[in-house]
Design an enzyme around this catalytic site. Structure first.
Site, short mmCIF file in Angstrom:
data_model
loop_
_atom_site.label_atom_id
_atom_site.label_comp_id
_atom_site.label_asym_id
_atom_site.label_seq_id
_atom_site.Cartn_x
_atom_site.Cartn_y
_atom_site.Cartn_z
N ASP A 65 0.83 -1.21 0.00
CA ASP A 65 0.00 0.00 0.00
C ASP A 65 0.86 1.26 0.00
O ASP A 65 0.70 2.16 0.85
CB ASP A 65 -0.94 0.02 1.20
CG ASP A 65 -1.81 -1.21 1.30
OD1 ASP A 65 -2.03 -1.85 0.27
OD2 ASP A 65 -2.28 -1.53 2.40
N GLU A 240 -10.78 -1.90 -4.42
CA GLU A 240 -10.22 -1.22 -3.25
C GLU A 240 -9.11 -0.28 -3.68
O GLU A 240 -8.82 -0.13 -4.87
CB GLU A 240 -9.71 -2.23 -2.23
CG GLU A 240 -8.55 -3.09 -2.72
CD GLU A 240 -8.11 -4.14 -1.71
OE1 GLU A 240 -8.85 -4.37 -0.73
OE2 GLU A 240 -7.04 -4.75 -1.91
N HIS A 302 -2.55 -1.28 -5.81
CA HIS A 302 -2.56 -0.24 -4.79
C HIS A 302 -1.47 0.80 -5.05
O HIS A 302 -0.42 0.82 -4.40
CB HIS A 302 -2.40 -0.82 -3.39
CG HIS A 302 -2.98 0.09 -2.35
ND1 HIS A 302 -4.03 -0.27 -1.53
CD2 HIS A 302 -2.70 1.37 -2.02
CE1 HIS A 302 -4.34 0.74 -0.73
NE2 HIS A 302 -3.54 1.76 -1.02
N ARG A 330 5.03 -8.83 -0.21
CA ARG A 330 5.05 -7.89 -1.33
C ARG A 330 6.22 -6.93 -1.24
O ARG A 330 6.80 -6.71 -0.18
CB ARG A 330 3.72 -7.11 -1.36
CG ARG A 330 2.54 -8.02 -1.62
CD ARG A 330 1.23 -7.26 -1.69
NE ARG A 330 0.77 -6.83 -0.39
CZ ARG A 330 -0.52 -6.64 -0.08
NH1 ARG A 330 -1.45 -6.83 -0.99
NH2 ARG A 330 -0.87 -6.23 1.11
#
Length: 509
Positions: A65, A240, A302, A330
């Site tokens: 993120d 999202e 994201h 990630r």
């Protein structure tokens, strides 16, 4: 399917780059280029730092993120370790995760925001810094959006501490994550991902008006739900991570789709052009993903967006799975993107390990060759970009040909001032063009009448040691010698950026 190219002396080039120096290229016997000329050319050019994805981190941990801004001469990354929020500051984008973390918020226990702090975003609004984040009380079903308030120094978000300010709730108070504020036509808005009801059936994108940086006003409006197959990989189906990208009167929302734990996590785009942001009917969603898995990059999603220090280049910063099937393990990636009018175009993820010049710090980095006439000579074949027989026929396919210093091999580079060049044949007066503005790798390159289309705009990337890549603005694909073919007359194409010499060119006065 990958193509096999001649590796040439790329490993030597990479060793030189890693050493941080730039030497004139040695003269090759039989070429028309003198060593003195190349030395003069190299001395006149600035070499960007070369890096490769994924971005290195001080702890080699998993990062996700990413939220990055550039302000006051520095890049800032706002992140979370799940229980605390932190900020790093860096002079360079590629080193941002190597810097010390300044922890700005550790929540007290027993609060609705004590656990599972996700996806913080750092914004300067109405004279103060604010951090927007999702959190819960230890129960995911209770996730909501919250905001911290910081200092007033517009050029330094680390000047002053952060304190809890408020919970952000629409009239219909439901599960909410990944919130992002923005302004449009004098009105403040907030977008986020949430549940329609009280159970985890699917995640939709919602928007609401704001009355100030820490208060939602009125009801939420759904503007997107998973509609297409590329949005529905994994259960539950997910939309999202919405992030605004505004150009003129056009509002683009870039969001993540499909399960973040899957290889098929990707980015989609919503676009509103009529100003009525509170109506779902105003938002257009293309039927294909805006940015999705490619090669060794899995689950790209994201994203946040930032410009280079010289305010010329646009960069996307996103996370991807560390490996095939690694899910939430990630890493953070970054690369340039372009615009087609008011619509952003991201292309494809540049694979891990491919050399990329860092964000430009001045015009000599983003536009590294002066306006003038040059030959464009392949590293892998020592042949030049050539107009067959110097013909003035529009639509003629461009080839490589033995370096003969003919007018058919001379090209006028004219800077457009925005990091791109128009490249015009001296022989024909026609522009180097990505035929039809195709986004496809392998598409032919032609000469065509100057029409101002971005298919005729080219980014010149200084790769060091006197070599460059030439990237089409419309497709974000590179000028390439197919299969490193040594045959004079081989027609040239655009191809995915890679580490092979078939995409490296000398630009010779």
């Amino acid at each position: 399917m990958k193509r096999i190219y001649l590796l040439g002396c790329w490993s030597i080039v990479m060793l030189v780059l890693a050493a941080g120096c730039r030497k004139p290229q040695a003269e090759t016997p039989g070429t028309a280029t003198s060593g003195a000329l190349l030395s003069k050319q190299n001395a006149a050019l600035s070499a960007s730092v070369i890096f490769t994805n994924a971005l290195p981190s001080a702890d080699n941990g998993s990062y996700y993120d990413p939220w990055v801004i550039y302000i006051g001469g520095s890049y800032y990354y706002c992140g979370s370790d799940g229980g605390r929020l932190w900020i790093t500051r860096s002079a360079t984008l590629q080193d941002i995760l190597l810097q010390p973390k300044t922890y700005i918020f550790t929540p007290p226990g027993g609060m609705p925001y004590s656990s599972n702090l996700w996806a913080p975003e750092l914004h300067y609004r109405s004279g103060r810094w604010y951090v927007y984040f999702a959190a819960d009380d230890g129960n995911n079903a209770n996730h909501r959006m919250f905001v911290l308030e910081g200092g007033a120094n517009a050029n330094n978000p680390l000047d002053g501490g952060y304190t809890y300010k408020a919970r952000l709730s629409a009239t219909t108070d439901r599960w909410a994550i990944d919130g992002s504020p923005f302004d449009y036509n004098g009105q403040q808005y907030f977008i986020w991902s949430g549940w329609e009801g009280t159970t985890n059936v699917s995640q939709y994108i919602y928007i609401a008006r704001m009355s100030n940086p820490y208060t939602l006003s009125g009801e939420r409006v759904e503007i997107s739900r998973p509609d297409y197959a590329w949005e529905k990989v994994g259960t539950p189906a997910v939309n999202e991570g919405p992030t605004p990208l505004i150009s003129g009167n056009t509002v683009n929302i870039i969001y993540s789709a499909s399960g973040s734990w899957t290889n098929d996590y990707c980015l989609g785009r919503l676009t509103c052009t009529n100003g009525n942001l509170m109506s779902k009917a105003s938002w257009n969603k293309p039927s294909t993903a805006a940015f999705s898995r490619f090669g060794n990059v899995y689950g790209p999603g994201h994203a946040s967006f930032v410009k280079s220090p010289d305010n010329i280049q646009w960069w996307i910063v996103y996370h991807s799975a560390n490996a095939d099937g690694s899910g939430w393990d990630r890493r953070v990636m970054t690369q340039q993107f372009s615009w087609d009018g008011n619509i952003p175009y991201f292309g494809y993820p540049i694979e891990k390990g491919i050399p990329i010049p860092a964000p430009s710090i001045g015009p000599s980095y983003s536009m590294p060759v002066a306006n003038g006439v040059y030959r464009i000579k392949s590293k892998v074949t020592s042949q030049c970009v050539d107009v067959p027989s110097g013909s003035a026929t529009a639509g003629l396919q461009i080839q490589q040909w033995t370096d003969n210093n003919a007018t058919a091999q001379k090209w006028n580079f004219s800077s457009l001032g925005n990091g791109y060049y128009k490249i015009t044949s001296v022989a024909s007066g026609l522009c180097l063009d990505n035929a039809g503005g195709s986004l496809n790798a392998g598409n032919i390159l032609i000469q065509w009448t100057d029409n101002g289309n971005i298919a005729q705009h080219w980014r010149v990337q200084d790769m060091g040691n006197g070599y460059f890549k030439i990237i089409n603005r419309r497709s974000l694909l590179a000028l390439n010698v197919p299969y490193s073919n040594q045959t004079p007359g081989t027609k040239l194409e655009q191809w995915y950026e890679n580490q092979y010499d078939a995409e490296l060119w000398q630009i010779i006065p």
